[in-house]
Design a protein around this motif. Structure first.
Motif, short mmCIF file in Angstrom:
data_model
loop_
_atom_site.label_atom_id
_atom_site.label_comp_id
_atom_site.label_asym_id
_atom_site.label_seq_id
_atom_site.Cartn_x
_atom_site.Cartn_y
_atom_site.Cartn_z
N GLU A 156 0.86 -1.20 0.00
CA GLU A 156 0.00 0.00 0.00
C GLU A 156 0.89 1.24 0.00
O GLU A 156 1.91 1.29 0.69
N LEU A 157 0.47 2.23 -0.78
CA LEU A 157 1.25 3.45 -0.93
C LEU A 157 0.59 4.62 -0.22
O LEU A 157 -0.63 4.65 -0.03
N THR A 158 1.44 5.55 0.17
CA THR A 158 0.98 6.84 0.64
C THR A 158 1.57 7.91 -0.28
O THR A 158 2.43 7.63 -1.12
N GLN A 159 1.14 9.14 -0.08
CA GLN A 159 1.62 10.22 -0.94
C GLN A 159 3.10 10.51 -0.72
O GLN A 159 3.78 11.04 -1.59
N GLU A 160 3.64 10.13 0.44
CA GLU A 160 5.04 10.42 0.75
C GLU A 160 6.00 9.35 0.25
O GLU A 160 7.21 9.53 0.29
N ASP A 161 5.49 8.22 -0.23
CA ASP A 161 6.37 7.11 -0.62
C ASP A 161 7.13 7.45 -1.89
O ASP A 161 6.57 8.01 -2.85
N ASP A 162 8.41 7.09 -1.89
CA ASP A 162 9.27 7.29 -3.05
C ASP A 162 10.01 5.99 -3.36
O ASP A 162 9.68 4.92 -2.83
N GLN A 163 11.03 6.09 -4.20
CA GLN A 163 11.78 4.89 -4.60
C GLN A 163 12.45 4.22 -3.40
O GLN A 163 12.40 3.00 -3.26
N ALA A 164 13.03 4.99 -2.50
CA ALA A 164 13.73 4.42 -1.34
C ALA A 164 12.77 3.69 -0.41
O ALA A 164 13.05 2.59 0.09
N SER A 165 11.62 4.31 -0.16
CA SER A 165 10.65 3.67 0.74
C SER A 165 10.07 2.41 0.11
O SER A 165 9.76 1.44 0.82
N LEU A 166 9.92 2.38 -1.22
CA LEU A 166 9.43 1.18 -1.88
C LEU A 166 10.43 0.04 -1.73
O LEU A 166 10.05 -1.10 -1.44
N VAL A 167 11.73 0.34 -1.91
CA VAL A 167 12.76 -0.69 -1.74
C VAL A 167 12.73 -1.23 -0.32
O VAL A 167 12.91 -2.43 -0.07
N LYS A 168 12.47 -0.35 0.64
CA LYS A 168 12.39 -0.78 2.03
C LYS A 168 11.20 -1.71 2.24
O LYS A 168 11.27 -2.67 3.02
N MET A 169 10.10 -1.45 1.54
CA MET A 169 8.91 -2.29 1.68
C MET A 169 9.19 -3.72 1.25
O MET A 169 8.81 -4.68 1.94
N PHE A 170 9.83 -3.91 0.07
CA PHE A 170 10.06 -5.27 -0.40
C PHE A 170 11.38 -5.86 0.09
O PHE A 170 11.81 -6.91 -0.36
N GLY A 171 12.03 -5.20 1.06
CA GLY A 171 13.18 -5.78 1.74
C GLY A 171 14.48 -5.70 0.98
O GLY A 171 15.47 -6.28 1.39
N GLY A 172 14.49 -5.03 -0.15
CA GLY A 172 15.71 -4.93 -0.95
C GLY A 172 15.75 -5.99 -2.03
O GLY A 172 14.88 -6.86 -2.14
N PHE A 173 16.78 -5.89 -2.84
CA PHE A 173 16.92 -6.80 -3.97
C PHE A 173 17.71 -8.04 -3.58
O PHE A 173 18.56 -8.00 -2.68
N LYS A 174 17.44 -9.13 -4.27
CA LYS A 174 18.28 -10.32 -4.13
C LYS A 174 19.63 -10.07 -4.78
O LYS A 174 19.79 -9.16 -5.58
N GLU A 175 20.58 -10.93 -4.39
CA GLU A 175 21.94 -10.73 -4.89
C GLU A 175 22.03 -10.88 -6.41
O GLU A 175 22.92 -10.32 -7.04
N ASN A 176 21.13 -11.66 -7.00
CA ASN A 176 21.19 -11.89 -8.45
C ASN A 176 20.21 -11.00 -9.21
O ASN A 176 19.88 -11.28 -10.36
N ALA A 177 19.75 -9.93 -8.58
CA ALA A 177 18.78 -9.05 -9.24
C ALA A 177 19.46 -8.16 -10.27
O ALA A 177 20.55 -7.63 -10.04
N PHE A 178 18.79 -7.99 -11.41
CA PHE A 178 19.29 -7.12 -12.47
C PHE A 178 18.65 -5.74 -12.26
O PHE A 178 17.59 -5.42 -12.78
N THR A 179 19.32 -4.92 -11.44
CA THR A 179 18.73 -3.65 -11.01
C THR A 179 18.91 -2.53 -12.03
O THR A 179 18.27 -1.49 -11.90
N LYS A 180 19.76 -2.72 -13.02
CA LYS A 180 19.99 -1.66 -14.00
C LYS A 180 18.80 -1.47 -14.93
O LYS A 180 18.66 -0.42 -15.56
N ASN A 181 17.97 -2.47 -15.02
CA ASN A 181 16.83 -2.35 -15.93
C ASN A 181 15.63 -3.08 -15.31
O ASN A 181 15.38 -4.23 -15.59
#
Length: 874
Positions: free
Chosen positions: A294-319
């Motif tokens: 669930e989103l609020t008006q204050e949520d941004d990219q950093a807060s979204l990453v915090k919600m899903f716990g970060g990326f896995k080590e094999n994540a392709f984050t560039k795209n």
């Protein structure tokens, strides 16, 4: 009357769902003391089911401390998984984040007796406090705040305390006592908190009014109501007091940071309002916590990453792919770079964020494949050469590595097209530098094609335990890493690759060889993926960069065409020339497709440098011819009573008399009349005939069995038939050729030898054997003048199923003697018996439901059995 009041009290306790109290153990024990008849009468009077009441009383004996505060919600019973479900698994849909924390229903919310009351607690009507005096006198009082909010302490004036915080209350009482009673000190504590009523409304699982502890917070109220519905908001839970919103709880602060700042203590009459869920975003793929957030008006990219716990080590984050709903009518794809913190992605309602995994193919690396000690990926750097990877024969290569043929597979375009560079590992280790480029693959082959040949060679090398362990590790890597890559490459081309080879290899390798029979690092095993990739590059304007070698080479077959390849490279790739190769003349066939001619043929002399330097072109076929009149020699074995038994190599056209003479002739104990001569070609023919006879016999039995089922009588059981069939099927052909060895030795007859022939010469014979339908099959000492009938009598006579008119004799040399006159007792027949002969009493086929094949089958069976027995005795 007392027991009746107790019973009525228990009935009230168990029939009223609004009361949160349970009967004491003493009250339950008093109820149990009532006579059974009185219990039933009272239950009937008050309309209560005594059995259910008894169960309730028993259940009430479990204290609230023994029960969990929250029970699992009743979920729908899942359907039993079927075999079809297992074969076609369905991915479970993503679940909204955080809802499982409150997915329960309350069992008890009694005020905790041992909880510490904070100074901020606001006293209310009905609360009870302990007031203890000490000093010139010591007394203790448990007092209750009355309905007017006052506390009356004995011998002191009442005080208005309702609405005060607990800390203020303690100061007030302490100051009051110090002023009104000199020398008297006081200690104040809470005795009992009066439960308060709150209201939970909105998207609660069970909204309503609840009695809770006055120390309860907002999260306690959520538990009391059974949690949240599937459309409840976790980001905007409101506490309303006297019509105003006094606090807003964001459960994500609690779940992600452990922050309880918004989880305030409730007061009596508070309303906990749970609104519907706000805008949501879906995140899936290579993240640590997939889900719907669930989103609020204050949520941004950093807060979204915090919600899903970060990326896995094999994540392709560039795209990272974002699917966004545009205007409620269509969607579009947005790519964003989460690895760049300066990139500002603003989450929006309905976004679906998909995080892919990085490719498993290592980039900017070098791959070692095959018979090396340490296969796998290596770092590429500018200026690296092949000799930097291999510095020592013993330490870096397996014992079976081929030093004459290796290849380097190199990408020549961004589309994945490859080219092959062939090299000699021996030359590379001697200092011939080969520069390496990014993503080069180096294949080191075994010098064996078959697993059996390789294992035999390694066994002869007597490998140490560490070397054997290394062999296992390398093959395991090849199985898990390389073959998955090989399958990936093979999947690029749906057309099966034709890798047919001629059966001319000295390693006994041919097209019918199973994959499991190949050595792990053989040419055929490792080159499959490379040939697939080259075939995939073939098109109307470019021929497949492969060539084929046939004929007298060690490993004939199809190979990848290297850059600037010559005939010499083709010979090295195929393992080198065999001894039988004719180097004065080889044939090169080239695909030209000119007019009516598709191929042209060119004769080469590979004994000269000009012939070896001839350049190869795609799809060329090099045929190494056999040397004229080439003869490798036949092998013949002599066993038994010869002076020098063993295996002899013979010339083409050489006869048996010649090889016996080379073996020193027969020993003085030999019996030439009983010699057994076997030939490989005859054995193969006999085995084929046996198989054919067995199949025909089975069909005949099936036909007779069908006739029997419609009324024909049977004289033999199915078990007997099945046993005889198994006996016929289990017979192994001998390949016996009947010869007259005395005539051969006298020069009157000549037998030309073939490869694989074997001569068995037994010692002197002194017995006669009787087999077949006799009561006791046995052997007897030969006596001149004893008739066939007399020998049969010595074996107990013939059986009922014997066919006496067709009794025959198998001579010691394999010939069959069949009596031709009408009587058994003719002197002529007696004189024809000799030591080593076998008397055979066949079975009467009429006992087998007139099966016409039984006579032939049993005769073959007996004759082969006699040959096998005679060989076994030598």
């Amino acid at each position: 009357m007392f027991f009746k009041r107790v019973f009525v009290l228990i009935l009230m306790l168990f029939s009223s769902v609004s009361l949160a109290f349970t009967p004491t153990q003493a009250q339950i024990e008093q109820f149990k003391k009532l006579p059974r008849a009185q219990q039933e009468a009272l239950a009937k009077q008050y309309g209560i089911n005594l059995s259910s009441l008894t169960n309730s009383v028993q259940n009430s004996q479990v204290t609230s401390q023994q029960l969990p505060s929250v029970l699992e919600r009743e979920l729908e019973t899942p359907e039993k998984e079927t075999e079809l479900d297992r074969l076609n698994p369905i991915d479970k849909p993503l679940e909204p984040f955080g809802y499982s924390l409150f997915s329960g229903s309350p069992t008890t919310f009694e005020p905790p007796e041992n909880a510490s009351v904070p100074d901020t607690y606001v006293l209310g009507r009905g609360d009870m406090v302990n007031v203890t005096f000490y000093g010139k006198e010591s007394t203790s009082h448990t007092l209750k705040i009355d309905n007017e909010g006052r506390l009356s302490i004995p011998n002191f004036s009442p005080e208005q305390v309702a609405g005060l915080e607990y800390g203020e209350f303690k100061k007030l009482i302490k100051n009051k006592i110090e002023k009104e009673a000199i020398g008297l000190n006081v200690f104040v504590s809470m005795s009992q908190l009066n439960p308060m009523r709150i209201l939970v409304v909105g998207e609660a699982y069970k909204p309503g009014s609840f009695m809770v502890s006055p120390l309860s917070t907002v999260t306690h109220a959520l538990y009391a109501s059974g949690g949240l519905t599937e459309i409840a908001s976790l980001r905007n839970i409101q506490v309303k007091r006297n019509g105003k919103t006094v606090s807003t709880l964001d459960l994500y602060d609690l779940l992600l940071d452990g922050n309880t700042e918004g989880d305030i203590n409730l007061r009596s009459g508070d309303v906990v309002f749970i609104p519907s869920v706000g805008p949501q975003i879906t995140v899936k793929g290579a993240v640590k916590r997939e889900g719907i957030f669930e989103l609020t008006q204050e949520d941004d990219q950093a807060s979204l990453v915090k919600m899903f716990g970060g990326f896995k080590e094999n994540a392709f984050t560039k795209n990272v792919t974002v699917r966004r709903i545009m205007g409620g009518a269509k969607s579009r794809i947005i790519s964003t770079d989460f690895s760049d913190t300066s990139m500002d992605y603003t989450p929006k309602a309905g976004d679906e964020v998909i995080v892919k995994e990085v490719s498993k193919t290592a980039s900017d690396s070098i791959t070692l494949i095959g018979a090396v000690v340490r296969p796998g990926f290596y770092e590429w750097y500018e200026g690296i050469t092949l000799d930097k990877l291999f510095q020592n024969f013993r330490d870096d290569l397996l014992p079976q590595a081929d030093f004459n043929y290796s290849i380097l597979v190199r990408e020549k375009s961004v589309l994945g097209e490859i080219e092959v560079i062939q090299f000699s590992l021996a030359d590379a280790l001697k200092g011939k530098n080969i520069p390496l480029e990014k993503n080069d693959e180096i294949y080191i082959f075994s010098r064996f094609q078959l697993k059996s040949s390789e294992e035999q060679a390694l066994e002869n090398l007597a490998l140490t335990e560490e070397q054997m362990r290394q062999q296992y590790k390398v093959k395991l890597w090849h199985l898990n890493e390389f073959q998955s890559f090989e399958e990936k490459m093979a999947s690029l081309d749906p057309v099966a690759l034709d890798t047919a080879d001629e059966n001319n290899s000295s390693d006994d390798f041919n097209d019918e060889t199973a994959i499991e029979e190949l050595a792990t690092f053989s040419r055929k095993s490792l080159l499959k993926a490379v040939l697939k990739r080259l075939q995939y590059q073939e098109n109307a304007f470019s021929k497949s960069n492969t060539f084929e070698v046939r004929g007298q080479v060690r490993f004939p077959g199809k190979y990848p065409l290297p850059v600037n390849a010559a005939i010499q490279d083709a010979i090295s790739a195929s393992g080198g020339l065999l001894e039988s190769a004719y180097i004065e003349k080889a044939e090169l066939t080239r695909f030209v497709n000119k007019g009516n001619s598709q191929f042209e043929h060119k004769t080469l002399n590979i004994s000269q440098k000009t012939g070896l330097a001839e350049q190869l072109e795609p799809k060329d076929t090099l045929n190494i011819l056999t040397r004229p009149n080439w003869y490798e020699g036949h092998k013949v074995t002599l066993r038994g009573e010869v002076r020098f038994p063993g295996t002899y190599k013979v010339n083409r056209g050489e006869n048996l008399y010649s090889v016996i003479k080379r073996a020193g002739g027969l020993s003085e104990y030999a019996e030439p009349k009983a010699a057994i001569y076997t030939r490989k070609s005859i054995k193969e023919q006999e085995q084929s005939q046996l198989k054919k006879l067995s199949n025909e016999l089975r069909r005949d039995i099936a036909s007779k069995s069908f006739q029997k089922s419609i009324g024909m009588n049977a004289s033999i059981s199915y078990d007997e038939m099945n046993k005889l069939l198994k006996d016929i099927a289990s017979v192994k052909a001998v390949g016996r050729l009947v010869i007259d060895l005395p005539e051969i030795l006298s020069g009157q007859d000549s037998l030309v030898l073939q490869d694989g022939d074997t001569l068995y010469i037994p010692g002197k014979q002194d017995s006669i054997s009787i087999i077949g339908e006799v009561n006791y099959a046995s052997s007897h000492l030969f006596k001149s003048g004893v008739s066939i009938d007399e020998y049969l009598e010595l074996s107990g006579g013939v059986k009922e199923r014997a066919k006496e008119e067709q009794i025959y004799v198998i001579k010691a040399n394999g010939a069959v003697f069949i009596p031709k006159s009408s009587g058994w007792f003719s002197v002529n027949y007696q004189n024809e018996l000799e030591p080593g002969d076998t008397i055979v009493v066949p079975m009467d086929a009429s006992h087998m439901d007139n099966l016409t094949l039984w006579s032939t089958a049993t005769q073959i069976f007996y004759q082969l059995g006699v040959g096998v027995a005679a060989i076994a005795r030598i």
